[in-house]
Design an enzyme around this catalytic site. Structure first.
Site, PDB file in Angstrom:
ATOM      1  N   ARG A   1     -24.506  11.433 -16.425  1.00  0.00           N
ATOM      2  CA  ARG A   1     -24.753  11.208 -17.858  1.00  0.00           C
ATOM      3  C   ARG A   1     -24.319   9.819 -18.365  1.00  0.00           C
ATOM      4  O   ARG A   1     -25.058   9.194 -19.110  1.00  0.00           O
ATOM      5  CB  ARG A   1     -24.112  12.314 -18.712  1.00  0.00           C
ATOM      6  CG  ARG A   1     -24.595  13.727 -18.347  1.00  0.00           C
ATOM      7  CD  ARG A   1     -24.233  14.766 -19.393  1.00  0.00           C
ATOM      8  NE  ARG A   1     -25.017  14.608 -20.599  1.00  0.00           N
ATOM      9  CZ  ARG A   1     -24.605  14.043 -21.696  1.00  0.00           C
ATOM     10  NH1 ARG A   1     -23.369  13.591 -21.783  1.00  0.00           N
ATOM     11  NH2 ARG A   1     -25.397  13.929 -22.727  1.00  0.00           N
TER      12      ARG A   1
ATOM     13  N   TYR B   1     -27.594   7.993 -19.719  1.00  0.00           N
ATOM     14  CA  TYR B   1     -27.749   7.990 -21.192  1.00  0.00           C
ATOM     15  C   TYR B   1     -26.707   7.134 -21.889  1.00  0.00           C
ATOM     16  O   TYR B   1     -26.574   7.223 -23.103  1.00  0.00           O
ATOM     17  CB  TYR B   1     -27.607   9.408 -21.747  1.00  0.00           C
ATOM     18  CG  TYR B   1     -28.409  10.477 -21.065  1.00  0.00           C
ATOM     19  CD1 TYR B   1     -29.798  10.510 -21.173  1.00  0.00           C
ATOM     20  CD2 TYR B   1     -27.771  11.474 -20.328  1.00  0.00           C
ATOM     21  CE1 TYR B   1     -30.523  11.518 -20.556  1.00  0.00           C
ATOM     22  CE2 TYR B   1     -28.497  12.476 -19.715  1.00  0.00           C
ATOM     23  CZ  TYR B   1     -29.872  12.488 -19.828  1.00  0.00           C
ATOM     24  OH  TYR B   1     -30.581  13.479 -19.215  1.00  0.00           O
TER      25      TYR B   1
ATOM     26  N   CYS C   1     -22.695   2.292  -4.666  1.00  0.00           N
ATOM     27  CA  CYS C   1     -23.090   0.877  -4.650  1.00  0.00           C
ATOM     28  C   CYS C   1     -24.166   0.583  -5.686  1.00  0.00           C
ATOM     29  O   CYS C   1     -25.319   0.325  -5.356  1.00  0.00           O
ATOM     30  CB  CYS C   1     -23.567   0.501  -3.258  1.00  0.00           C
ATOM     31  SG  CYS C   1     -22.232   0.685  -2.083  1.00  0.00           S
TER      32      CYS C   1
HETATM   33  N1  LLP Z   1     -34.891  24.910 -24.410  1.00  0.00           N
HETATM   34  C1  LLP Z   1     -35.710  23.926 -23.971  1.00  0.00           C
HETATM   35  C2  LLP Z   1     -37.159  24.148 -24.000  1.00  0.00           C
HETATM   36  C3  LLP Z   1     -35.174  22.714 -23.509  1.00  0.00           C
HETATM   37  O1  LLP Z   1     -35.986  21.743 -23.105  1.00  0.00           O
HETATM   38  C4  LLP Z   1     -33.755  22.531 -23.483  1.00  0.00           C
HETATM   39  C5  LLP Z   1     -33.160  21.295 -22.985  1.00  0.00           C
HETATM   40  C6  LLP Z   1     -32.943  23.593 -23.931  1.00  0.00           C
HETATM   41  C7  LLP Z   1     -33.550  24.760 -24.390  1.00  0.00           C
HETATM   42  C8  LLP Z   1     -31.440  23.529 -23.946  1.00  0.00           C
HETATM   43  O2  LLP Z   1     -30.976  22.534 -24.784  1.00  0.00           O
HETATM   44  P1  LLP Z   1     -29.410  22.385 -25.082  1.00  0.00           P
HETATM   45  O3  LLP Z   1     -28.962  23.585 -25.898  1.00  0.00           O
HETATM   46  O4  LLP Z   1     -28.697  22.332 -23.781  1.00  0.00           O
HETATM   47  O5  LLP Z   1     -29.319  21.124 -25.834  1.00  0.00           O
HETATM   48  N2  LLP Z   1     -29.875  16.100 -19.381  1.00  0.00           N
HETATM   49  C9  LLP Z   1     -29.734  15.876 -20.798  1.00  0.00           C
HETATM   50  C10 LLP Z   1     -30.208  17.068 -21.612  1.00  0.00           C
HETATM   51  C11 LLP Z   1     -31.642  17.483 -21.362  1.00  0.00           C
HETATM   52  C12 LLP Z   1     -32.055  18.652 -22.205  1.00  0.00           C
HETATM   53  C13 LLP Z   1     -33.395  19.138 -21.826  1.00  0.00           C
HETATM   54  N3  LLP Z   1     -33.847  20.320 -22.529  1.00  0.00           N
HETATM   55  C14 LLP Z   1     -28.280  15.521 -21.090  1.00  0.00           C
HETATM   56  O6  LLP Z   1     -27.477  15.462 -20.174  1.00  0.00           O
HETATM   57  O7  LLP Z   1     -27.928  15.264 -22.239  1.00  0.00           O
END
Ligand code: LLP
Length: 412
Positions: free
Chosen positions: A311, A315, A341
């Protein structure tokens, strides 16, 4: 749940240094108590309103976490057949699973139909046609919700914002009624709901509420047109505090607001939270390898890297980094970097951190969501183990990978 007692960092009632010493570092550690409390905050706040909390498996898909949530009665939001496989392995109920995602393959749809999942959140007409065809072949019926794109600005990181018209996700809400209408021709599909998800790490819930209003209006319109819409699904996205002192929306208040909007409409509500359930419940423990200075810059080289926690690199995400033992030696401003690296391999940049020495242990906080799941074997590093704390007990829930694991399935 994370606290210092006599200068020693504890998660629940376990000193984190005990775990680090037993498992070596890096290691992910999660609090079962906090995961349960966060799930309960969602579930209880809906009260008697028909609802389903479908945990977003992508945030953390370790079997022990899924099993803990399944035992609490959680449903699951999946985005691949692999995630469904994990849910089933962990004892999850397939009839409480919603399948989201913009690129479901025929094989994945067939597997989901065979397991009898609750419904599909569909993102295109071509996908509806595929699910119908596969359902006919299997001789089953399938429920679907269209994932609509409400065209609201979620005001979050551009990579995790999904609700604008030019994003790849969903179907434009203005076109949705016509798509539902045309979908009547599919013999084995039933339009059961409307879904949306506008983005992740949302610190302001106003855009979600705007989307909720639009989705509810659409649900009413579809009902008036004779479709038996039974549920609305508002996705996930609630943000968590990555920086000490961050103001974040509270789960209970957020759900109360959703509830007020849906009550009295004879609709069931679904939500798909991931980060807000597991994010604050996890830390990544790492050991300081070296201190190093180049020009005027200080570096703390640790044994965790971008392959363990992506992360910060991907990001520019902020994760607090705190010592497992408060030494009273003051602080320094440094980049906390790993052994990979790449210049982009850092856990923090120009950060005030404890004045640590080689051998000291650090905790990278709020790492329970999108942490281990994004880990890779880059630089042929073995992926870290995971441990679960519950009160005064803890156990390993995933072993550290071995060198043999690294070459599993390969031939010379
Ligand atoms: N539902 C759908 C259709 C989604 O695309 C996502 C997340 C969630 C639920 C769950 O969202 P949450 O409650 O976790 O915010 N890798 C990124 C986050 C990608 C989120 C993708 N979709 C990070 O590390 O911030």
């Amino acid at each position: 749940m994370l606290h210092y007692t006599h200068s020693t960092l504890y998660l629940e009632s376990v000193a984190l240094s005990d775990i680090a010493k037993r498992t070596a570092t890096p290691v992910y550690v999660y609090s079962a108590g906090l995961i349960r409390a966060n799930y309960r905050a969602y579930d209880e706040s809906f009260g008697p309103l028909p609802h389903d909390v479908c945990y977003a498996v992508k945030a953390n898909s370790s079997l022990a976490i899924l099993s803990l949530l399944a035992k609490m009665g959680s449903g699951f939001d999946i985005v691949s057949a692999g995630e469904l496989f994990r849910v089933l392995k962990a004892g999850g109920d397939p009839s409480r699973v919603v399948f989201s995602g913009v690129g479901k393959t025929a094989g994945e749809v067939d597997y989901a139909l065979a397991q009898g999942i609750h419904s599909f959140n569909c993102e295109s007409e071509a996908e509806l046609a595929l699910i119908d065809a596969m359902s006919v072949r299997r001789g089953v019926k399938a429920d679907f919700a269209l994932r609509v794109n409400p065209d609201v600005d979620a005001a979050t990181h551009p990579y995790i914002s999904t609700g604008l018209r030019d994003h790849k996700f969903g179907i434009d809400i203005a076109e949705a009624p016509a798509v539902y209408e045309r979908a009547r021709r599919f013999s084995n599909l039933t339009a059961a709901g409307v879904s949306c998800h506008i983005g992740s790490q949302l610190l302001d819930t106003d855009p979600v509420m705007e989307a909720v209003d639009k989705v509810l209006r659409l649900a009413e319109e579809l009902r008036a047109a004779g479709l038996a819409i039974r549920h609305v699904d508002f996705g996930g996205g609630l943000g968590v505090a990555y920086k000490a002192g961050d103001e974040t929306p509270q789960i209970r208040e957020f759900v109360a607001a959703l509830k007020r909007k849906v009550e009295g409409r004879d609709l069931a509500v679904m939500v798909e939270p991931g980060r807000s359930i597991v994010g604050p419940a996890g830390v990544l423990l790492t050991r300081v390898l070296y201190r190093k200075k180049t020009g005027s810059k200080e570096f703390v080289v640790v044994d965790a890297a971008m392959n363990d926690l992506l992360r910060p690199s991907l990001y520019k995400a902020h994760h607090e980094i705190i010592p497992l033992r408060q030494s009273g030696h003051g602080t320094i401003v440094a980049d906390v970097v790993g052994p990979v690296c790449e210049t982009g391999d850092f856990l923090a940049r120009d950060r005030e951190v404890a004045n640590v020495a080689p051998g000291d242990l650090l905790a990278v906080c709020t790492a329970g969501a999108y942490g281990f799941v994004l880990a890779s074997n880059y630089n042929s590093r073995t992926r870290p183990p995971e441990a679960l704390v519950d009160g005064a007990d803890w156990r390993l829930i995933r072993a550290r990978e071995s060198y043999d694991d690294l070459v599993h399935g390969e031939t010379v």
